[in-house]
Design an enzyme around this catalytic site. Structure first.
Site, mmCIF file in Angstrom:
data_model
loop_
_atom_site.group_PDB
_atom_site.id
_atom_site.type_symbol
_atom_site.label_atom_id
_atom_site.label_comp_id
_atom_site.label_asym_id
_atom_site.label_seq_id
_atom_site.Cartn_x
_atom_site.Cartn_y
_atom_site.Cartn_z
ATOM 1 N N LYS A 181 -3.654 -4.645 11.417
ATOM 2 C CA LYS A 181 -4.608 -4.860 10.312
ATOM 3 C C LYS A 181 -6.002 -4.414 10.802
ATOM 4 O O LYS A 181 -6.099 -3.685 11.775
ATOM 5 C CB LYS A 181 -4.584 -6.325 9.886
ATOM 6 C CG LYS A 181 -3.265 -6.754 9.246
ATOM 7 C CD LYS A 181 -3.049 -6.090 7.905
ATOM 8 C CE LYS A 181 -1.732 -6.501 7.274
ATOM 9 N NZ LYS A 181 -1.438 -5.702 6.076
ATOM 10 N N GLN A 237 0.838 -1.206 0.000
ATOM 11 C CA GLN A 237 0.000 0.000 0.000
ATOM 12 C C GLN A 237 0.868 1.248 0.000
ATOM 13 O O GLN A 237 0.595 2.214 -0.722
ATOM 14 C CB GLN A 237 -0.924 0.003 1.222
ATOM 15 C CG GLN A 237 -1.968 -1.103 1.168
ATOM 16 C CD GLN A 237 -2.786 -1.206 2.442
ATOM 17 O OE1 GLN A 237 -2.558 -0.485 3.402
ATOM 18 N NE2 GLN A 237 -3.735 -2.121 2.451
ATOM 19 N N ASP A 295 -2.027 -11.796 4.640
ATOM 20 C CA ASP A 295 -3.497 -11.817 4.721
ATOM 21 C C ASP A 295 -4.041 -13.229 4.962
ATOM 22 O O ASP A 295 -5.192 -13.390 5.354
ATOM 23 C CB ASP A 295 -4.113 -11.262 3.428
ATOM 24 C CG ASP A 295 -3.907 -9.751 3.302
ATOM 25 O OD1 ASP A 295 -3.607 -9.098 4.325
ATOM 26 O OD2 ASP A 295 -4.043 -9.226 2.175
HETATM 27 C C1 S3P Z 1 -2.619 -4.772 0.218
HETATM 28 C C2 S3P Z 1 -1.441 -4.854 0.896
HETATM 29 C C3 S3P Z 1 -1.302 -5.461 2.216
HETATM 30 C C4 S3P Z 1 -2.502 -6.372 2.512
HETATM 31 C C5 S3P Z 1 -3.813 -5.716 2.210
HETATM 32 C C6 S3P Z 1 -3.876 -5.344 0.742
HETATM 33 C C7 S3P Z 1 -2.640 -4.122 -1.095
HETATM 34 O O1 S3P Z 1 -1.247 -4.457 3.203
HETATM 35 O O2 S3P Z 1 -2.467 -6.790 3.862
HETATM 36 O O3 S3P Z 1 -4.887 -6.582 2.507
HETATM 37 O O4 S3P Z 1 -3.619 -4.282 -1.847
HETATM 38 O O5 S3P Z 1 -1.661 -3.438 -1.408
HETATM 39 P P1 S3P Z 1 0.124 -3.667 3.552
HETATM 40 O O6 S3P Z 1 0.469 -2.799 2.404
HETATM 41 O O7 S3P Z 1 -0.216 -2.881 4.779
HETATM 42 O O8 S3P Z 1 1.140 -4.734 3.809
#
Ligand code: S3P
Length: 426
Positions: free
Chosen positions: A340, A167, A313
């Site tokens: 989370k 993200q 996840d």
């Molecule tokens: C996601 C990245 C992950 C994941 C989330 C979706 C994404 O989070 O846990 O469900 O779509 O980039 P983080 O970027 O916080 O690791």
């Protein structure tokens, strides 16, 4: 909504699952920055991705839904309009963090809010790089939503991610789309690369060498037709269900098998799971294929370091599988799980305890004993979609009927979950 679930005698059939959540968010955001019409097929049905669509609409972009197709009519990089109210990211960390990168470059002020869970999640991880690029962002207590974003002309940066987060990486890349010059993002650990692939598909100049991503600013992004594969993270619940319930045999079609996401399958196979991947093709730069699963005795083992990050996840449902495995499961290097939608180390441990299992909670992980039997219990989603679904799978092998409280949380990523669960266990 409370959901009652009885033990299953078999998990079987052929299923198709809704579109990938991560990819849907990215296609919606990129299509909104692109010129002209994009048609996104099999867009995620989850509430999270609809939060993204709501935000994009509030920024003046035309979004039309036709079944699970979404049509977005972008007006190019500079086509967003100042919103007349707060943007609502709902429960979606992806929406808030990734959209912030775009908002940071707009010639207007915007405020983005979220629900109670999202309002407790840290945002300094995006505020810091966007600040270095020149944006001015304020947050509650300096780090929590709502965010007030004062857009600026951004400058490109060379940024090393302090936490493994797709993200945050995507946020910086989206800001980099607007920045003059070349934005570089360096990843300590490889995270899902859907943003890099999708930006390339829509026409950006983007290069990935090992864990260094280089993006040229101000690309001309062009609207187009794209297909979202089924979500492997949603498939994970049914894969584990089929592994756990004796005599099961399940086929899941059209699943996204991007190598930055499919570590789950490698780990399961290395633990003895009978999983086969068939008919692999490529669509819009993403691997897609069919997964076939048969019930198996799984050894269990240790998940740590970059493996933890690659299947973060899936850890709630792996914890369920781990409790029935030969050796049990140890998860380390998972401090991210605590921030989370819920503190997933605590919520997994609590539901396991209610089912009669005694895990050890570690500051950054969990130790779950193997060869356990699940006792029937009243379980809780704690408002977290993946906890609702993971423990619905545990209920399939409990010694009696279980109840999942606030099971509707599943619809954040997977509204069809209970319907498909009934279908494969009928
Ligand atoms: C996601 C990245 C992950 C994941 C989330 C979706 C994404 O989070 O846990 O469900 O779509 O980039 P983080 O970027 O916080 O690791």
């Amino acid at each position: 909504m409370h959901q009652r679930l009885s033990p299953a005698t078999r998990v079987s059939g052929e299923i198709c699952l809704p579109g990938d959540k991560s990819i849907s968010h990215r296609y919606a955001l990129i299509a909104s920055m692109a010129e002209g019409e994009s048609r996104i097929h099999a867009f995620s049905t989850g509430a999270d991705c609809h939060s993204t669509l709501g935000c994009v609409r509030a920024l003046g972009i035309s979004v039309e839904e036709q079944g699970t197709d979404v049509i977005i009519r972008g007006r190019g990089l500079d086509g967003l309009r100042a919103p007349t109210a707060d943007l609502d990211a709902g429960n979606s960390g992806s929406t808030m963090r990734m959209l912030s990168g775009i908002l940071a470059a707009q010639p207007f002020i915007s405020r983005i809010t979220g629900d109670a869970s999202l309002s407790r999640r840290p945002m300094e991880r995006v505020m810091k790089p966007l600040g270095e690029m020149g944006a001015s962002i304020t947050a509650r207590e300096g780090r929590f939503p709502p965010l007030e974003i004062h857009g600026r002309n951004l400058r490109a940066i060379d940024y090393t991610l302090p936490v493994p987060s797709a993200q945050v990486k995507s946020c910086v890349l989206f800001a980099g789309v607007y920045a003059g010059g070349t934005t570089i993002v360096r990843e300590p650990v490889r995270s899902r690369d859907h943003t890099e692939i999708a930006l390339g598909e829509f026409g950006a100049q983007i290069r990935v060498e090992r864990r260094v991503i280089t993006l040229s600013g101000r690309p001309r992004l062009m609207g187009r037709e794209v297909f979202v594969p089924s979500d492997l993270s949603s498939a994970a619940f049914f894969i584990v269900a089929a592994l756990l319930v004796p005599g099961s045999e399940l086929i899941i079609r059209g699943v996204g098998l991007n190598p930055t996401r499919s570590t789950l399958l490698d780990v399961l196979v290395s633990m003895g799971a009978n999983i086969r991947i068939l008919e692999v093709t490529q669509k819009n730069g993403e691997l897609v294929g069919q997964i076939s699963v048969k019930s198996s005795h799984v050894r269990g083992g240790v998940i740590e370091r970059e493996t933890t990050a690659a299947l973060i996840d899936e850890i709630p449902v792996l914890a369920v599988l781990g409790a029935t495995s030969e050796e049990g499961l140890i998860v380390r290097d998972a401090a991210e799980l605590r921030i989370k939608e819920t503190d997933r180390i605590a919520t997994v441990a609590e539901n396991l305890r209610r089912m009669g299992i005694q895990p050890d909670e570690l500051p950054d992980g969990i130790r779950i004993p193997g060869r356990q039997r699940f006792r029937a219990a009243t379980l809780d989603s704690f408002g977290d979609h993946r906890i609702a679904m993971a423990f619905s799978i545990a209920a399939l092998v409990a010694d009696g009927e279980c109840e999942i409280r606030d099971a509707e949380a599943a619809s954040v990523s997977f509204p069809e979950f209970f319907r498909i669960l009934r279908q494969v266990t009928a």
